[in-house]
Design an enzyme around this catalytic site. Sequence first.
Site, PDB file in Angstrom:
ATOM      1  N   ARG A  21      32.215  48.517  33.443  1.00 12.54           N
ATOM      2  CA  ARG A  21      32.146  47.159  34.215  1.00 12.54           C
ATOM      3  C   ARG A  21      32.830  46.552  32.788  1.00 12.54           C
ATOM      4  O   ARG A  21      32.251  45.008  33.387  1.00 12.54           O
ATOM      5  CB  ARG A  21      30.793  46.973  34.053  1.00 12.54           C
ATOM      6  CG  ARG A  21      30.586  48.334  35.401  1.00 12.54           C
ATOM      7  CD  ARG A  21      30.461  48.115  36.889  1.00 12.54           C
ATOM      8  NE  ARG A  21      30.918  48.932  37.829  1.00 12.54           N
ATOM      9  CZ  ARG A  21      31.243  50.624  38.206  1.00 12.54           C
ATOM     10  NH1 ARG A  21      32.129  50.821  37.442  1.00 12.54           N
ATOM     11  NH2 ARG A  21      31.195  50.801  38.789  1.00 12.54           N
ATOM     12  N   GLY A  59      37.127  53.341  38.363  1.00 14.64           N
ATOM     13  CA  GLY A  59      37.004  53.388  39.585  1.00 14.64           C
ATOM     14  C   GLY A  59      36.870  52.578  40.454  1.00 14.64           C
ATOM     15  O   GLY A  59      37.761  51.918  41.385  1.00 14.64           O
ATOM     16  N   ARG A  60      35.203  52.015  40.576  1.00 17.95           N
ATOM     17  CA  ARG A  60      35.062  50.757  41.557  1.00 17.95           C
ATOM     18  C   ARG A  60      35.914  49.897  41.521  1.00 17.95           C
ATOM     19  O   ARG A  60      36.049  48.779  42.793  1.00 17.95           O
ATOM     20  CB  ARG A  60      33.401  50.817  41.409  1.00 17.95           C
ATOM     21  CG  ARG A  60      33.418  52.275  43.160  1.00 17.95           C
ATOM     22  CD  ARG A  60      31.729  51.843  42.569  1.00 17.95           C
ATOM     23  NE  ARG A  60      31.048  53.327  43.242  1.00 17.95           N
ATOM     24  CZ  ARG A  60      30.357  54.214  42.573  1.00 17.95           C
ATOM     25  NH1 ARG A  60      30.965  54.844  41.246  1.00 17.95           N
ATOM     26  NH2 ARG A  60      30.599  55.282  43.274  1.00 17.95           N
ATOM     27  N   HIS A  82      31.334  62.337  38.371  1.00 15.84           N
ATOM     28  CA  HIS A  82      32.227  61.694  39.303  1.00 15.84           C
ATOM     29  C   HIS A  82      31.560  60.135  39.998  1.00 15.84           C
ATOM     30  O   HIS A  82      31.278  59.699  41.355  1.00 15.84           O
ATOM     31  CB  HIS A  82      31.866  62.630  40.467  1.00 15.84           C
ATOM     32  CG  HIS A  82      33.012  62.914  41.530  1.00 15.84           C
ATOM     33  ND1 HIS A  82      33.971  62.977  41.534  1.00 15.84           N
ATOM     34  CD2 HIS A  82      33.597  62.477  42.448  1.00 15.84           C
ATOM     35  CE1 HIS A  82      34.971  63.151  42.502  1.00 15.84           C
ATOM     36  NE2 HIS A  82      34.843  62.283  43.193  1.00 15.84           N
ATOM     37  N   TYR A  87      42.983  67.802  44.703  1.00 16.38           N
ATOM     38  CA  TYR A  87      41.976  68.936  44.671  1.00 16.38           C
ATOM     39  C   TYR A  87      42.260  70.284  44.864  1.00 16.38           C
ATOM     40  O   TYR A  87      43.513  70.433  45.677  1.00 16.38           O
ATOM     41  CB  TYR A  87      40.710  68.352  45.912  1.00 16.38           C
ATOM     42  CG  TYR A  87      40.051  67.384  45.845  1.00 16.38           C
ATOM     43  CD1 TYR A  87      38.334  67.001  44.785  1.00 16.38           C
ATOM     44  CD2 TYR A  87      40.266  66.310  46.714  1.00 16.38           C
ATOM     45  CE1 TYR A  87      38.013  65.926  44.291  1.00 16.38           C
ATOM     46  CE2 TYR A  87      39.408  64.494  45.930  1.00 16.38           C
ATOM     47  CZ  TYR A  87      38.289  64.913  44.752  1.00 16.38           C
ATOM     48  OH  TYR A  87      37.648  63.892  44.538  1.00 16.38           O
ATOM     49  N   ARG A 146      28.428  60.642  42.258  1.00 10.91           N
ATOM     50  CA  ARG A 146      28.829  60.532  43.609  1.00 10.91           C
ATOM     51  C   ARG A 146      28.622  62.173  43.860  1.00 10.91           C
ATOM     52  O   ARG A 146      28.840  63.037  44.994  1.00 10.91           O
ATOM     53  CB  ARG A 146      30.085  60.740  43.952  1.00 10.91           C
ATOM     54  CG  ARG A 146      29.530  58.995  44.622  1.00 10.91           C
ATOM     55  CD  ARG A 146      31.134  58.687  44.330  1.00 10.91           C
ATOM     56  NE  ARG A 146      32.124  58.330  45.773  1.00 10.91           N
ATOM     57  CZ  ARG A 146      31.904  57.491  46.469  1.00 10.91           C
ATOM     58  NH1 ARG A 146      30.684  56.116  46.795  1.00 10.91           N
ATOM     59  NH2 ARG A 146      32.645  57.366  47.647  1.00 10.91           N
ATOM     60  N   ASP A 169      34.726  58.291  32.860  1.00  7.02           N
ATOM     61  CA  ASP A 169      35.054  57.165  33.543  1.00  7.02           C
ATOM     62  C   ASP A 169      33.256  57.290  33.651  1.00  7.02           C
ATOM     63  O   ASP A 169      32.709  58.017  33.753  1.00  7.02           O
ATOM     64  CB  ASP A 169      35.810  57.414  34.703  1.00  7.02           C
ATOM     65  CG  ASP A 169      35.413  58.639  35.864  1.00  7.02           C
ATOM     66  OD1 ASP A 169      34.481  59.199  34.854  1.00  7.02           O
ATOM     67  OD2 ASP A 169      35.554  59.294  36.222  1.00  7.02           O
ATOM     68  N   GLY A 170      32.870  56.277  34.964  1.00  6.66           N
ATOM     69  CA  GLY A 170      31.760  56.683  34.917  1.00  6.66           C
ATOM     70  C   GLY A 170      30.916  55.079  34.874  1.00  6.66           C
ATOM     71  O   GLY A 170      30.468  55.322  33.520  1.00  6.66           O
TER      72      GLY A 170
END
Length: 370
Positions: A296, A315-316, A261, A134, A264, A292-293
């Site tokens: 699954r 990510g998750r 994101h 960041y 989010r 991304d996003g």
Amino acid sequence: MRRADPAAARDLGDVERAAAAALPPEVWDFIAGGSGRERSLEANREAFDRIFVASRVLRDVSGCTTDATLLKRPVRMPVAVAPVAYHRLVHPEGELATARAAKTAGVPFTVATLSSVPVEEITAVGGTVWFQLYWLRERRRTLDLARRAEDAGCQALMLTVDVPWMGRRLRDVRNGFALPGHVRAAHLDGGAASAAHRSGRNGSAVAAHTAEAFSPSVTWSCVEELRAATRLPLVVKGVLAAEDAVRAAELGADAVVVSNHGGRQLDGALPGIDALPEVADAVGDRCEVMVDGGVRGGTDVLKALASGADGVLVGRPPVWGLAAGGEAGVRQVLDLLADELRDALGLAGCAGVGAAGELRTVRLPQGGRA
């Protein structure tokens, strides 16, 4: 914290449910939640569900492989572990366990600026490690952190550009979410407590911490400055508009990540997979394009490749695996993705990842009916 048997998982939904059962509710909300009414969070998943692929037939797929390249380096599948903050929230080994699993799977692991383990310890694990930045209020600290990552052996820098401040994540606000004492932002706070640890009734302590640290003045000049400051491949993460992707490529980015994101940040932002085709067409071969996003499963990776991506970030799901079963749980997540991707490629008539980009896709209206 109750751990599940990761070997019992048959798809990523099983891992998600095991993680939800293992974690305290406020930690689960921090991982699972989105901003606002969570419309973009929901849309990320729905967008993948609306994509259908015109599979090809009568092709020899007996040697079907998931091997690919990302940032011109070989990977065992076109997947990288996305930057996610504070892995030690869900497991004592935190990012170290996730990085070891990524190394075993042969995919890159991205260290977050808000990692709970220092980058030097993570690169010592081996494997391919990228570092996510960041842009901080103190410009010099940002460049110092980039040099630190480079010195530690990271093989790419990923500048996240869609967080001038943290989105209003209502689950965290309602929970008054704060980090427990044993979890630190290793690259920002060292061993000291910070605003992220001060719980209160007025909202998310993590959001307050990032507001202190992150610069809302990040602009294209920051991309130029970072490009000039490093020899590493540069990835710009968080673009949705084709014009922004082209600008990033023109300034020397080696890749862009099409992303909202994970739902989010701006609630109502376009899902990355829906923005992907226009971005991929616009940048052409000037840089790589990832997305991304909402990924699954392996079929989602196939859909992303067919829509113009060179690869995807997840990510998750690795964090679910970490929560459910530690390093073995993350390995199970990545093994499931690899197995499902090979299955999807072969059934679509693709002997390899490159052929997936030639597939035709159809996006059905919401509800899945033409």
